[in-house]
Design a protein around this motif. Structure first.
Motif, mmCIF file in Angstrom:
data_model
loop_
_atom_site.group_PDB
_atom_site.id
_atom_site.type_symbol
_atom_site.label_atom_id
_atom_site.label_comp_id
_atom_site.label_asym_id
_atom_site.label_seq_id
_atom_site.Cartn_x
_atom_site.Cartn_y
_atom_site.Cartn_z
ATOM 1 N N VAL A 121 0.620 -1.228 0.099
ATOM 2 C CA VAL A 121 0.069 0.022 -0.036
ATOM 3 C C VAL A 121 0.796 1.262 -0.156
ATOM 4 O O VAL A 121 2.026 1.398 0.632
ATOM 5 C CB VAL A 121 -1.149 -0.050 1.101
ATOM 6 N N VAL A 122 0.419 2.229 -0.492
ATOM 7 C CA VAL A 122 0.931 3.678 -0.330
ATOM 8 C C VAL A 122 -0.344 4.516 0.077
ATOM 9 O O VAL A 122 -1.273 4.666 -0.379
ATOM 10 C CB VAL A 122 1.447 4.240 -1.525
ATOM 11 N N LYS A 123 0.004 5.506 1.169
ATOM 12 C CA LYS A 123 -1.029 6.025 1.857
ATOM 13 C C LYS A 123 -2.286 5.158 2.145
ATOM 14 O O LYS A 123 -3.381 5.493 2.051
ATOM 15 C CB LYS A 123 -1.502 7.180 1.024
ATOM 16 N N ASN A 124 -1.863 4.014 2.466
ATOM 17 C CA ASN A 124 -3.116 2.967 2.861
ATOM 18 C C ASN A 124 -3.755 2.482 1.702
ATOM 19 O O ASN A 124 -4.781 1.716 1.903
ATOM 20 C CB ASN A 124 -3.886 3.641 3.833
ATOM 21 N N ALA A 134 4.185 6.107 -5.538
ATOM 22 C CA ALA A 134 4.876 6.731 -4.567
ATOM 23 C C ALA A 134 4.108 7.910 -4.165
ATOM 24 O O ALA A 134 3.814 8.385 -3.130
ATOM 25 C CB ALA A 134 6.260 6.770 -4.424
ATOM 26 N N THR A 135 3.999 8.710 -5.028
ATOM 27 C CA THR A 135 3.772 10.016 -5.040
ATOM 28 C C THR A 135 2.415 10.840 -5.480
ATOM 29 O O THR A 135 2.038 11.790 -4.699
ATOM 30 C CB THR A 135 4.702 10.841 -6.044
ATOM 31 N N ARG A 167 6.256 7.585 -0.397
ATOM 32 C CA ARG A 167 7.163 6.482 -0.381
ATOM 33 C C ARG A 167 6.506 5.094 -0.557
ATOM 34 O O ARG A 167 5.430 5.086 0.010
ATOM 35 C CB ARG A 167 7.985 6.235 0.862
ATOM 36 N N LEU A 168 7.086 4.152 -1.301
ATOM 37 C CA LEU A 168 6.621 3.106 -1.505
ATOM 38 C C LEU A 168 6.883 1.939 -0.170
ATOM 39 O O LEU A 168 7.971 2.522 0.411
ATOM 40 C CB LEU A 168 7.306 2.060 -2.536
ATOM 41 N N VAL A 222 14.609 3.871 -7.155
ATOM 42 C CA VAL A 222 14.497 5.427 -7.043
ATOM 43 C C VAL A 222 14.681 6.030 -5.754
ATOM 44 O O VAL A 222 13.951 5.488 -4.619
ATOM 45 C CB VAL A 222 12.996 5.846 -7.579
ATOM 46 N N SER A 223 15.455 6.863 -5.607
ATOM 47 C CA SER A 223 15.716 7.142 -4.325
ATOM 48 C C SER A 223 14.780 8.246 -3.794
ATOM 49 O O SER A 223 13.848 8.823 -4.413
ATOM 50 C CB SER A 223 17.200 8.080 -4.227
ATOM 51 N N ASP A 224 14.851 8.458 -2.393
ATOM 52 C CA ASP A 224 13.849 9.325 -1.712
ATOM 53 C C ASP A 224 13.992 10.816 -2.180
ATOM 54 O O ASP A 224 13.130 11.537 -2.614
ATOM 55 C CB ASP A 224 13.936 9.314 -0.235
ATOM 56 N N GLU A 225 15.384 11.163 -2.556
ATOM 57 C CA GLU A 225 15.533 12.575 -2.795
ATOM 58 C C GLU A 225 14.821 12.826 -4.382
ATOM 59 O O GLU A 225 14.517 13.721 -4.581
ATOM 60 C CB GLU A 225 17.079 12.667 -3.004
#
Lengths: 223, 579
Positions: free
Chosen positions: B413-416, B435-436, B549-550, B568-571
């Motif tokens: 899940v992402v954001k539930n 993720a975004t 984030r994943l 893929v980085s957080d940045e």
């Protein structure tokens, strides 16, 4: 789309046919004469993958166009999505077939995934981790075994032609198709020939297929 | 489409209606409308099932016109699943009928004083709201049959099933199709639970006596619509692939790419894929007297849907979408099309998001509640959701809740919100969108493959290895501005990607209809505006970049055949919305 637009007339597909006949690992040779209706149920076999013998060490383009006789235009425009050993292919001229390779062919697919997986497409960077790198040929000119998978519009267009030439499949996969589609198969099967002898199509269900390699050839009746 | 219908469900003396002019919302449609209203009128910290949340239902800006493919409808609110802003959209007849009745949006506000259940009837003469507790806990199919009996068969329905009444976070809002079956759903984010919290079981629409919405420039609109239709029909995806196989045509291809999440994302390939592929599905449907080519609403020329009959040739469900067949199929190790079709029918009847439910059952299977591949167990679990048993309530609140209850670490899940049917380790650019996106993991958030034409967010060189972040940004902008807000079906994307004249025809349809020039820049600006509204809402609701984030396991676990993690980085993820 008719074969006229797919295959180069000068080649027909004899080299491919010969390659299959040369195969000496076949346990069962089975020819089915079917009405047109049940033929598509066997497309699942083509999508799951079938083995052929071909000259390896060549590019994908050479395999498809020179050995199979598929027209350049069909490869360029119709076969939009290609996988070699689970990796997406962008350049059919610089990606090479090896003994044991698995080659999957698909038409253009919908949506962002379709756009992403497409050969040489704008969105290819989104799947760069699974893209096939350019490589160098090896085993050039040698004969080897490759697995071919045909999907969606490609299986609809190339499928009947491959089936007519004969494909090598696992016996259990053949049985599974027939068992799951028994009514349609039995209604449309006009004749079955197993290892050179006629066999009642209904008896095919009783054959022990597990663990056997089958050279399956499917021909359509004229009506 | 020059008015907004507000229904205050908490008004003294019972629900009260108020028809208002568009005001600040003039010119908006679909997601631009729902997110615009929610961002402006809903307190970000409110409880999603409380009186301060609002459920906004808005047809696209072209819906109700003669424009082909313009039948998408958006449903927006603060999501009980994610806690952030939500827009879920659907096909079916709802968009066209509501737009022809003149409504740019219906807004359900407030909260009823008790648990009385209401039905709403809207026709050209006005709005009627009646209590009807006989509808309680009816499945969507029985409910629609009852509405047909009461109002005739020239209607369209928007409704919730038992899941919405039980306010489950996976509850959908159902929309009827051309055959008046509740087969189309605004599925994601628990919008059905919010409708349930407002005490509204069904909104019945009857557009008898109305006509197509009239374009401002009829000649330009007509010519553009004709060119657009021709463009869709001549493209191999919209003119051949989708009509022949539907969206499930992706199963074999994704499986071959090693990006087909299997057994709760523990592998990238499913051995039974060919048994549940689009090719097999189409052959099965045809052999049983169903249809492999069918539209979900009037004015569809792509016809990517179909009808799935059981072994005896009786209608069971519509042709399940790729995401549904994946969620209840490969994700749960199930390769039985009949079982998957049965679950799809149950999901539609109970009013459930098929993606969320497939993910929740996958997590439950990992926890040992059932075995992967056990189709009968999966059907029984869905029935428990419909019955509202304790286990059913857990599952019906989605994969994240299920994972917490059963102590599962691998929860996709992402954001539930559950991830859809593409493994982000194989196709990492889509992982960036998962993720975004302000919506949570959503495959449709970055779907409009026109970003290269729109040139939004800067040019990207597709030949360079970098660019996943930039492409995701561009795709999200294009999706929000071009398809989600116009009411256009997402599947127009490939034709307008490949055929510049078809893309221009789409822009001309919009400008011919509104009488206002509409360019690629306008679409990009609209998309950025929508996303900005949504992200601002989420920040105010307590979200931060840590929510973009994943799940951790995607960065730690590798799965066959590619054996790679999400890289893929957080940045980089934090750069997606820097435009």
């Amino acid at each position: 789309m008719s074969p006229h637009f797919i295959f180069r007339a000068a080649y027909s597909w004899r080299p491919f046919n010969e390659a299959i006949i040369l195969n000496n690992m076949i346990n069962v040779k089975l020819t089915l004469i079917l009405e047109k209706t049940p033929i598509p149920i066997f497309y699942q076999l083509l999508s799951k993958g079938f083995i052929i013998h071909a000259r390896t060490g060549c590019s994908i383009k050479e395999l498809l166009c020179e050995q199979f006789g598929i027209k350049n235009d069909y490869l360029d425009k119709r076969i939009q999505t290609i996988f070699l050993d689970n990796k997406t292919v962008d350049d059919v001229k610089s990606t090479f077939i090896r003994n044991g390779s698995t080659l999957a062919l698909s038409a253009a697919m919908p949506g962002i995934l379709g756009a992403t997986l497409r050969k040489g497409g704008w969105y290819a960077p989104m799947r760069r981790e699974i893209s096939h790198d350019k490589d160098i040929p090896s085993d050039t000119g040698k004969k080897g075994k490759i697995t071919v998978k045909l999907f969606n519009l490609i299986v609809r267009e190339l499928g009947p032609l491959f089936l007519e030439q004969g494909i090598r499949v696992k016996g259990e996969d053949f049985y599974d198709i027939v068992a799951r589609n028994e009514n349609i198969f039995m209604a449309g099967c006009k004749k079955a020939i197993k290892d050179g002898n006629d066999i009642d199509p209904e008896k095919l269900i009783e054959v022990e297929w597990e663990g056997k390699q089958v050279l399956l050839q499917i021909k359509a009746t004229m009506n | 489409m020059d008015k907004i219908l507000r229904i205050d469900m908490g008004a003294n003396g019972g629900p009260k209606t108020d028809v208002q002019p568009l005001g600040d919302y003039a010119g908006l449609g679909g997601r631009a409308m729902t997110s615009g209203i929610v961002a402006k009128e809903v307190p970000p910290l409110c409880h999603p099932l409380g009186e301060n949340n609002k459920l906004v239902i808005a047809p696209g800006m072209l819906s109700g016109s003669a424009a082909v493919q313009s039948g998408r409808i958006s449903v927006g609110c603060k999501s009980p699943l994610t806690g952030g802003i939500k827009e879920a959209n659907s096909g079916g007849q709802g968009a066209q009928v509501l737009a022809r009745l003149g409504y740019a949006a219906i807004i359900l506000e407030g909260k009823p004083k008790d648990d009385t259940l209401y039905k709403v009837f809207i026709n050209k003469d006005g709005v009627k709201i009646e209590p009807d507790n006989s509808l309680k806990m009816l499945g969507n199919y029985d409910l629609v049959d009852k509405m047909k009996g009461a109002y005739g068969d020239k209607i369209a329905c928007m409704s919730i099933g038992p899941a919405g009444e039980m306010k489950m976070s996976a509850a959908s809002v159902a929309f009827t199709d051309m055959e008046l079956r509740p087969t189309r759903h605004a599925g994601r984010g628990g919008v059905g639970a919010v409708m349930g919290s407002k005490g509204v079981k069904v909104i019945v629409l009857d557009d008898t006596g109305t006509t197509f919405r009239v374009p401002k420039d009829p000649d330009k609109f007509k010519e553009a619509n004709k060119a657009f239709t021709q463009g869709l029909k001549k493209h191999p995806v919209t003119g051949e692939g989708l009509p022949a196989y539907g969206t499930n045509v992706l199963t074999n291809v994704l499986n071959e790419a090693g990006g087909y999440p299997t057994n709760n994302f523990s592998s990238g390939q499913f051995n039974g894929a060919s048994k549940i592929s689009g090719e097999t599905l189409a052959e099965t449907e045809t052999a049983r007297g169903g249809k492999a080519t069918h539209g979900c609403h009037k004015g569809c020329v792509i016809q990517c849907s179909g009808t799935y009959n059981d072994k005896d040739g009786n209608f069971l469900t519509k042709q399940p979408e790729y995401e549904t067949i994946w969620a209840h199929g490969g994700n749960c190790g199930i390769d039985d099309l009949d079982a998957i079709a049965m679950i799809d029918r149950l999901d539609d009847d109970f009013g459930l998001d098929t993606i969320e439910m497939g993910a929740a059952i996958g997590v439950a299977m990992e926890a040992g509640i059932a075995k992967f591949g056990d189709a009968e167990a999966a059907i029984n679990l869905i029935k428990e959701v419909g019955q509202g048993t304790p286990l059913g309530r857990v599952l019906g609140n989605g994969a994240a809740v299920t994972g917490k209850v059963f102590g599962v670490e691998r929860v996709p899940v992402v954001k539930n919100q559950a991830l859809p049917a593409y493994d982000p380790r194989a196709v990492q650019g889509i992982g960036v969108t998962y993720a975004t996106s302000p919506m949570g993991a959503d495959h449709t958030a970055g779907y409009a493959v026109t970003a290269n034409i729109l040139k939004v967010g800067g040019d990207v060189d597709p030949l360079k290895p970098q660019g996943q972040v930039e492409l995701s940004r561009n795709l999200q902008i294009a999706t929000a501005g071009l398809t989600d807000s116009t009411g256009m079906c997402l599947f127009i994307a490939f034709a307008i990607l490949d055929q510049p004249d078809t893309f221009q025809a789409l822009l001309d349809i919009v400008s011919g209809f509104t009488g206002v020039p509409f360019t690629a820049d306008d679409a990009a600006a609209l998309g950025k505006s929508v996303l900005t509204n949504e992200r601002n809402f989420n920040f105010a609701a307590g979200f931060s970049k840590k929510d973009d984030r994943l799940p951790e396991f995607f960065t730690k676990e590798t799965v066959p055949p590619h054996n790679i993690a999400f890289k893929v980085s957080d940045e980089e993820l934090d750069q997606v919305f820097n435009w």
